[in-house]
Design an enzyme around this catalytic site. Structure first.
Site, PDB file in Angstrom:
ATOM      1  N   ALA A   1      -4.632   7.291  -4.383  1.00  0.00           N
ATOM      2  CA  ALA A   1      -3.241   6.892  -4.610  1.00  0.00           C
ATOM      3  C   ALA A   1      -3.256   5.398  -4.941  1.00  0.00           C
ATOM      4  O   ALA A   1      -3.225   4.552  -4.050  1.00  0.00           O
ATOM      5  CB  ALA A   1      -2.414   7.173  -3.363  1.00  0.00           C
TER       6      ALA A   1
ATOM      7  N   SER B   1       0.847  -1.192   0.000  1.00  0.00           N
ATOM      8  CA  SER B   1       0.000   0.000   0.000  1.00  0.00           C
ATOM      9  C   SER B   1       0.886   1.247   0.000  1.00  0.00           C
ATOM     10  O   SER B   1       2.065   1.160  -0.335  1.00  0.00           O
ATOM     11  CB  SER B   1      -0.941  -0.028   1.217  1.00  0.00           C
ATOM     12  OG  SER B   1      -1.949   0.932   1.084  1.00  0.00           O
ATOM     13  N   ASN B   2       0.334   2.377   0.359  1.00  0.00           N
ATOM     14  CA  ASN B   2       1.120   3.617   0.393  1.00  0.00           C
ATOM     15  C   ASN B   2       0.600   4.515   1.513  1.00  0.00           C
ATOM     16  O   ASN B   2      -0.346   4.162   2.208  1.00  0.00           O
ATOM     17  CB  ASN B   2       1.059   4.327  -0.965  1.00  0.00           C
ATOM     18  CG  ASN B   2      -0.364   4.610  -1.375  1.00  0.00           C
ATOM     19  OD1 ASN B   2      -1.064   5.397  -0.747  1.00  0.00           O
ATOM     20  ND2 ASN B   2      -0.829   3.922  -2.418  1.00  0.00           N
ATOM     21  N   ARG B   3       1.223   5.703   1.655  1.00  0.00           N
ATOM     22  CA  ARG B   3       0.945   6.555   2.819  1.00  0.00           C
ATOM     23  C   ARG B   3      -0.312   7.415   2.689  1.00  0.00           C
ATOM     24  O   ARG B   3      -0.600   8.211   3.584  1.00  0.00           O
ATOM     25  CB  ARG B   3       2.142   7.490   3.039  1.00  0.00           C
ATOM     26  CG  ARG B   3       3.327   6.821   3.710  1.00  0.00           C
ATOM     27  CD  ARG B   3       4.508   7.787   3.753  1.00  0.00           C
ATOM     28  NE  ARG B   3       4.093   9.124   4.142  1.00  0.00           N
ATOM     29  CZ  ARG B   3       4.676  10.250   3.723  1.00  0.00           C
ATOM     30  NH1 ARG B   3       5.687  10.201   2.892  1.00  0.00           N
ATOM     31  NH2 ARG B   3       4.229  11.428   4.122  1.00  0.00           N
TER      32      ARG B   3
END
Ligand code: CTP
Length: 216
Positions: free
Chosen positions: A88, A21-23
């Site tokens: 995102a 995943s991402n922030r």
């Protein structure tokens, strides 16, 4: 106007307990949906996993993976005036999802990944709705944003610098520059994400008005 806003990260499962995943916190996308509703528009929020409460009156569709987001965007844009693609999206996913928790590996090991589909680039070129993309950049912001504007066939792209820790991703504030298809550009200076979102909604509304005037 009917807005479809995507927000937050996607999660690409590796096994039942791990994912890529991402922030992204989802704050910018949620603020855009809220600002659209506040201005009297309708908003459908397609959200990845976030800790946020959806704005009252938003229609919410929850997704987890980039593939689910792909399906939801194609379904919801069948009847909308604007798509704001703020999510995102993970650029890659594991080739194989393990049904059981992967045992601990010793030392260096690799995980086979494959790219996810680009959702913006998959949208029809001839369409009745506006498409606003986002560009999360750490360097060469203008060049990368202009490239994404062209290659992803957006009507405008909102570039934000995600290299600083106190603005942009995860933060409550943002500062953006918007690049339009006709070469114009507009800056929204650093402010709370809801204020940036309100400015953005005004700009999108003007784009829509201009497009309608051109057609008549
Ligand atoms: N996007 C998309 N589908 C993907 C990846 C991104 O539709 N599979 C959208 C994002 O929602 C955003 C825009 O494309 O509106 C740009 O996303 P960004 O992460 O900045 O760019 P990428 O295309 O992922 O390229 P890179 O990671 O190389 O910067």
């Amino acid at each position: 106007m009917k807005f479809v806003v995507t927000a937050g990260p996607t999660r690409e499962p590796i096994d039942p307990v791990r994912f890529i995943s991402n922030r992204s916190s989802g704050k910018m996308g949620y603020a855009i949906a809220e600002a659209a509703l506040e201005a009297g528009h309708e908003a459908t929020l397609i959200s990845g996993p976030t800790a946020l409460a959806a704005p009252t009156n938003a229609r919410v569709t929850k997704i987890t993976t980039a593939d689910e987001l792909f399906e939801a965007v194609h379904r919801e844009t069948a009847n909308c005036d604007v798509l704001v693609m703020c999510a995102a999206v993970s650029d890659c996913k594991p080739v194989e999802v393990f049904a059981q928790k992967m045992p601990k590996q010793r030392g260096e090991f690799s995980l086979r990944l494959t790219s996810t589909r680009d959702i913006l680039a998959s949208l029809p070129h001839e369409r009745s709705y506006l498409v606003i993309g986002f560009a999360a950049e750490t360097h060469d912001i203008e060049t990368s944003a202009q490239k994404k504007l062209r290659e992803k066939n957006c009507d405008a792209i909102v570039a934000n610098d995600v290299s600083a820790s106190d603005v942009g991703m995860e933060s409550d504030e943002n500062a953006v520059e918007i690049f339009f298809q006709n070469g114009e550009r507009k800056k929204i200076s650093r402010a709370k994400k809801l204020s940036v979102a309100r400015e953005l909604i005004k700009i999108i509304f003007e784009m829509r008005e201009k497009r309608l005037t051109k057609k008549t």
